[in-house]
Motif scaffolding. Structure first.
Motif, PDB file in Angstrom:
ATOM      1  N   CYS A  13       0.815  -1.205   0.000  1.00 27.89           N
ATOM      2  CA  CYS A  13       0.000   0.000   0.000  1.00 27.89           C
ATOM      3  C   CYS A  13       0.849   1.255   0.000  1.00 27.89           C
ATOM      4  CB  CYS A  13      -0.946  -0.029   1.187  1.00 27.89           C
ATOM      5  SG  CYS A  13      -0.341  -1.021   2.518  1.00 27.89           S
ATOM      6  N   GLY A  14       2.086   1.123  -0.415  1.00 31.50           N
ATOM      7  CA  GLY A  14       2.875   2.322  -0.651  1.00 31.50           C
ATOM      8  C   GLY A  14       3.534   2.897   0.585  1.00 31.50           C
TER       9      GLY A  14
ATOM     10  N   VAL B 100     -10.766   6.625   0.878  1.00 29.72           N
ATOM     11  CA  VAL B 100     -10.850   5.950   2.174  1.00 29.72           C
ATOM     12  C   VAL B 100      -9.808   6.531   3.136  1.00 29.72           C
ATOM     13  CG1 VAL B 100     -10.760   3.725   3.347  1.00 29.72           C
ATOM     14  CG2 VAL B 100     -11.754   3.886   1.058  1.00 29.72           C
ATOM     15  N   ALA B 101      -8.634   6.827   2.586  1.00 28.59           N
ATOM     16  CA  ALA B 101      -7.546   7.354   3.418  1.00 28.59           C
ATOM     17  C   ALA B 101      -7.926   8.708   4.025  1.00 28.59           C
ATOM     18  CB  ALA B 101      -6.276   7.507   2.584  1.00 28.59           C
ATOM     19  N   PHE B 102      -8.721   9.439   3.276  1.00 32.41           N
ATOM     20  CA  PHE B 102      -9.196  10.758   3.672  1.00 32.41           C
ATOM     21  C   PHE B 102      -9.720  10.793   5.107  1.00 32.41           C
ATOM     22  CE2 PHE B 102     -12.432  14.162   2.657  1.00 32.41           C
ATOM     23  CZ  PHE B 102     -11.495  15.136   2.456  1.00 32.41           C
ATOM     24  N   ALA B 103     -10.532   9.783   5.451  1.00 37.07           N
ATOM     25  CA  ALA B 103     -11.151   9.754   6.781  1.00 37.07           C
ATOM     26  C   ALA B 103     -10.092   9.634   7.874  1.00 37.07           C
ATOM     27  CB  ALA B 103     -12.126   8.594   6.870  1.00 37.07           C
ATOM     28  N   LEU B 104      -9.042   8.857   7.582  1.00 35.13           N
ATOM     29  CA  LEU B 104      -7.977   8.683   8.585  1.00 35.13           C
ATOM     30  C   LEU B 104      -7.074   9.912   8.640  1.00 35.13           C
ATOM     31  CD1 LEU B 104      -7.045   4.984   7.831  1.00 35.13           C
ATOM     32  CD2 LEU B 104      -8.047   5.836   9.944  1.00 35.13           C
ATOM     33  N   GLU B 105      -6.777  10.459   7.458  1.00 38.23           N
ATOM     34  CA  GLU B 105      -5.915  11.648   7.411  1.00 38.23           C
ATOM     35  C   GLU B 105      -6.577  12.794   8.157  1.00 38.23           C
ATOM     36  OE1 GLU B 105      -5.618  12.063   3.231  1.00 38.23           O
ATOM     37  OE2 GLU B 105      -3.960  10.640   3.047  1.00 38.23           O
ATOM     38  N   LYS B 116      -1.931   1.077   5.861  1.00 40.18           N
ATOM     39  CA  LYS B 116      -2.243  -0.273   6.325  1.00 40.18           C
ATOM     40  C   LYS B 116      -3.743  -0.442   6.551  1.00 40.18           C
ATOM     41  CE  LYS B 116      -0.401  -1.475  10.293  1.00 40.18           C
ATOM     42  NZ  LYS B 116       0.724  -1.618  11.233  1.00 40.18           N
ATOM     43  N   LYS B 117      -4.328   0.535   7.229  1.00 43.06           N
ATOM     44  CA  LYS B 117      -5.740   0.432   7.562  1.00 43.06           C
ATOM     45  C   LYS B 117      -6.628   0.540   6.327  1.00 43.06           C
ATOM     46  CE  LYS B 117      -6.768   1.265  12.140  1.00 43.06           C
ATOM     47  NZ  LYS B 117      -7.601   2.014  13.064  1.00 43.06           N
ATOM     48  N   VAL B 118      -6.257   1.429   5.417  1.00 39.88           N
ATOM     49  CA  VAL B 118      -7.056   1.587   4.202  1.00 39.88           C
ATOM     50  C   VAL B 118      -7.060   0.279   3.421  1.00 39.88           C
ATOM     51  CG1 VAL B 118      -7.167   2.737   1.952  1.00 39.88           C
ATOM     52  CG2 VAL B 118      -6.689   4.058   4.000  1.00 39.88           C
ATOM     53  N   TYR B 119      -5.898  -0.322   3.335  1.00 40.53           N
ATOM     54  CA  TYR B 119      -5.804  -1.576   2.593  1.00 40.53           C
ATOM     55  C   TYR B 119      -6.676  -2.648   3.244  1.00 40.53           C
ATOM     56  CZ  TYR B 119      -3.853  -5.503   0.091  1.00 40.53           C
ATOM     57  OH  TYR B 119      -3.724  -6.613  -0.699  1.00 40.53           O
ATOM     58  N   GLN B 120      -6.625  -2.701   4.546  1.00 40.52           N
ATOM     59  CA  GLN B 120      -7.455  -3.692   5.261  1.00 40.52           C
ATOM     60  C   GLN B 120      -8.941  -3.425   5.045  1.00 40.52           C
ATOM     61  OE1 GLN B 120      -6.130  -3.269   9.262  1.00 40.52           O
ATOM     62  NE2 GLN B 120      -4.397  -4.687   8.996  1.00 40.52           N
ATOM     63  N   ALA B 121      -9.328  -2.145   5.157  1.00 43.27           N
ATOM     64  CA  ALA B 121     -10.744  -1.798   5.023  1.00 43.27           C
ATOM     65  C   ALA B 121     -11.247  -2.127   3.628  1.00 43.27           C
ATOM     66  CB  ALA B 121     -10.949  -0.322   5.332  1.00 43.27           C
ATOM     67  N   LEU B 122     -10.419  -1.837   2.629  1.00 45.39           N
ATOM     68  CA  LEU B 122     -10.845  -2.124   1.258  1.00 45.39           C
ATOM     69  C   LEU B 122     -10.895  -3.624   1.011  1.00 45.39           C
ATOM     70  CD1 LEU B 122      -9.079   0.731  -0.712  1.00 45.39           C
ATOM     71  CD2 LEU B 122     -11.526   0.308  -0.561  1.00 45.39           C
ATOM     72  N   ARG B 150     -14.899   3.611   3.916  1.00 41.16           N
ATOM     73  CA  ARG B 150     -14.487   4.897   4.483  1.00 41.16           C
ATOM     74  C   ARG B 150     -15.091   5.101   5.870  1.00 41.16           C
ATOM     75  NH1 ARG B 150     -16.494   9.892   1.296  1.00 41.16           N
ATOM     76  NH2 ARG B 150     -18.397   9.339   2.379  1.00 41.16           N
ATOM     77  N   ALA B 151     -16.362   4.683   6.009  1.00 44.34           N
ATOM     78  CA  ALA B 151     -17.027   4.857   7.304  1.00 44.34           C
ATOM     79  C   ALA B 151     -16.442   3.921   8.355  1.00 44.34           C
ATOM     80  CB  ALA B 151     -18.526   4.615   7.151  1.00 44.34           C
ATOM     81  N   LEU B 152     -16.028   2.720   7.910  1.00 42.38           N
ATOM     82  CA  LEU B 152     -15.583   1.718   8.876  1.00 42.38           C
ATOM     83  C   LEU B 152     -14.086   1.776   9.181  1.00 42.38           C
ATOM     84  CD1 LEU B 152     -17.698  -1.368   7.764  1.00 42.38           C
ATOM     85  CD2 LEU B 152     -18.034   0.101   9.766  1.00 42.38           C
TER      86      LEU B 152
END
Lengths: 330, 224
Positions: A13-14, B100-105, B116-122, B150-152
């Motif tokens: 994931c980069g 999806v990353a937007f929500a964490l950023e 890591k989290k975005v990849y897992q969520a997707l 994104r929500a989760l």
């Protein structure tokens, strides 16, 4: 930091990882603040890339607005400089009924020099006056052939010290002059001086009024353009607020974007200004009939140029901030 | 987890969108909110993520009273509450990953954590192979799955969904429902506003029925 052998790996994931070859996976962690600054700058740049047209519109509007205000500023400053130059030419010319003889001339010149307001004293004899007149006539000087050299009166030309180049100074000099000289006529451009003073005053007044108006118009146009560009991105702002971004987190990238656009707008406006200076302003001011030939038109000084770019930044940041408040509401 | 006491919401001079509503939803519950259009479902959800404030009454979310929440506190409430909409609300100019990353950023999470989290969520919504696509290149069902990811991705305590399947066909709707159930199984409280009764028939859960702003029914499925 754990010592040992590391391998830099790019994960799926980069994300950048330092892998300890033996057992442990250690993740490279930049200090949080740096990480945030990096994120904000990247975000601002990416936004600009994602919306090139909106970005260009903001930059162009700012550049045009700044250049307009600055052009006006240059006109006012140069006209004032020109006006200042004119006051240098202010002198009192006393035409004498009878030219003084050689003996009394030195004494007279000294007396005139002792008048506190006077800076320079120049005696123009009848012969000198004729010479000047001939020179002035140029090719037509032949007209004066056969004319007596004593046709023109001798005169004293008195230059005044800078602080006395005004009506009061001139009046005082004239009063004292009349004690020493048998004066036939005095020339000091009194009417002209009065007109000039009025002109300089109204120029300053109009300058402040129009300049203020232009500045206001520029602010209005720039903030509206930014508002429009943000309107196009209101979904993004709404979603940012929805996922729990704080107001500051939403604002910073937009402020940075405004600042970057402001710098670009400021630099572009300098380019516009230089073009208008070379091709419009300087030919038109130089063709003005009262402009002395050795008068140098002023462009913005280095400091003023920096101020201009800086105003672009302020314009961009404030424009973004004030517009953002309309779209992001908690 | 969610408590409402005599909550009323009026817009301007119009009749109330939500009238004197009192209800309680426990931690880890899965609740449908049903009712015709204009029954007040959306208003109820909007009050729960502080997009609206109640005109009267008190709302508690995670034991905090949010009826008079300060603007500055709203972002922190929203970090506990994931929201999914009928129209997905994705950023079309950004990739699936960025959306999806937007929500964490937005929550100031660190970069490696985000990836890591975005990849897992997707991966959980089955879209890990679409990372670099733009939302418009995907189907409606896939877009909704991104919105759910994104929500989760922020591990919310509560997941609010406003007609999440309104634009989707039934097969895709059931896939989406499965995602909500997974989230619920992990402990997230789920509130799902819908007028699609088939959902409750297929996945029976507690149902709150609204009519003209009033709570007129609260049914729990028979046990066993």
């Amino acid at each position: 930091m754990i010592s040992g052998h590391y391998r830099v790996e790019l994960s799926i994931c980069g994300c950048l990882r330092l892998k300890l070859l033996e057992t442990k996976l250690v993740e490279l962690e930049a200090p949080a603040v740096l990480d945030k600054i990096r994120y904000f700058i990247m975000r601002a740049l990416r936004n600009m890339r994602q919306w090139p047209l909106l970005c260009a519109a903001s930059i162009l509007t700012m550049a045009v607005a700044l250049a307009t205000v600055a052009t006006f500023f240059l006109v006012v400053v140069n006209t004032e400089q020109l006006a200042l130059r004119w006051t240098k030419e202010i002198q009192v010319i006393a035409y004498l009924q009878k030219a003084p003889d050689q003996q009394s001339l030195a004494g007279l010149t000294k007396k005139l020099k002792d008048i506190p307001e006077v800076e320079t004293v120049q005696y123009v004899s009848q012969a000198d006056a004729m010479k000047r007149f001939k020179k002035h006539l140029g090719e037509d000087a032949s007209l004066l052939e056969g004319v007596n050299a004593d046709l023109l009166p001798a005169s004293f030309e008195l230059g005044l010290q800078a602080q006395y180049r005004n009506q009061a100074g001139i009046a005082s000099v004239i009063e004292q002059l009349e004690n020493y000289l048998d004066v036939d006529d005095l020339r000091y451009g009194q009417q002209w001086l009065e007109k000039f003073n009025k002109f300089a005053q109204s120029l300053r007044f109009i300058g402040i009024l129009l300049g203020g108006f232009l500045l206001f118009a520029a602010l209005f146009i720039v903030s509206n353009t930014i508002k429009l560009t943000l309107y196009a991105r209101r979904d993004e702002l709404e979603i940012m607020a929805l996922v729990g971004a704080t107001m500051r987190f939403i604002q910073i990238p937009f402020m940075l974007e405004g600042a970057i656009q402001g710098v670009l707008g400021g630099v572009l406006s300098l380019a516009f200004l230089a073009i208008s200076f070379v091709f419009i302003l300087s030919p038109s001011l130089n063709s003005f009939w009262l402009t002395p030939t050795d008068f140098n038109l002023q462009f913005l000084s280095m400091n003023q140029q920096i101020i201009m770019v800086f105003s672009g930044v302020v314009l961009g940041v404030l424009g973004s901030l004030s517009s953002l408040r309309r779209f992001v509401r908690f | 987890m969610i408590q409402l006491y005599n909550v009323t919401k009026k817009y301007g001079g119009e009749s109330a969108a939500v009238k004197d509503m009192t209800l309680q939803i426990g931690k880890g519950e899965f609740v449908y909110i049903t009712g015709a259009s204009g029954a007040g479902k959306t208003t109820l959800l909007r009050m729960l993520y502080a997009a609206e404030r109640p005109t009267k009454g008190q709302i508690l979310v995670d034991r905090k009273n949010i009826s008079r929440i300060r603007s500055r506190q709203i972002p922190f409430l929203r970090r506990k509450v994931g929201v999914v909409f009928q129209d997905f609300k994705l950023l079309q100019s950004r990739t699936v990953f960025e959306n999806v990353a937007f929500a964490l950023e937005a929550q100031g999470k660190k970069r490696y954590e985000v990836s890591k989290k975005v990849y897992q969520a997707l991966k959980e919504v089955g879209l890990e192979h679409r990372l670099q696509r733009k939302p418009l290149e995907l189907s409606g069902g896939e877009q909704q799955r991104i919105a759910i990811a994104r929500a989760l991705v922020v591990d919310p305590l509560i997941l609010l969904a406003d007609e999440p399947s309104g634009n989707l066909d039934q097969e895709v709707t059931f896939e989406i429902m499965a995602l909500f159930q997974q989230a619920n199984a992990r402990g997230t409280t789920v509130l799902l506003a819908t007028h699609d009764h088939s959902l409750n028939q297929r996945f029976p859960r507690r149902v709150l029925t609204l009519d003209q702003g009033k709570l007129i029914g609260d049914q729990r499925p028979l046990q066993g």
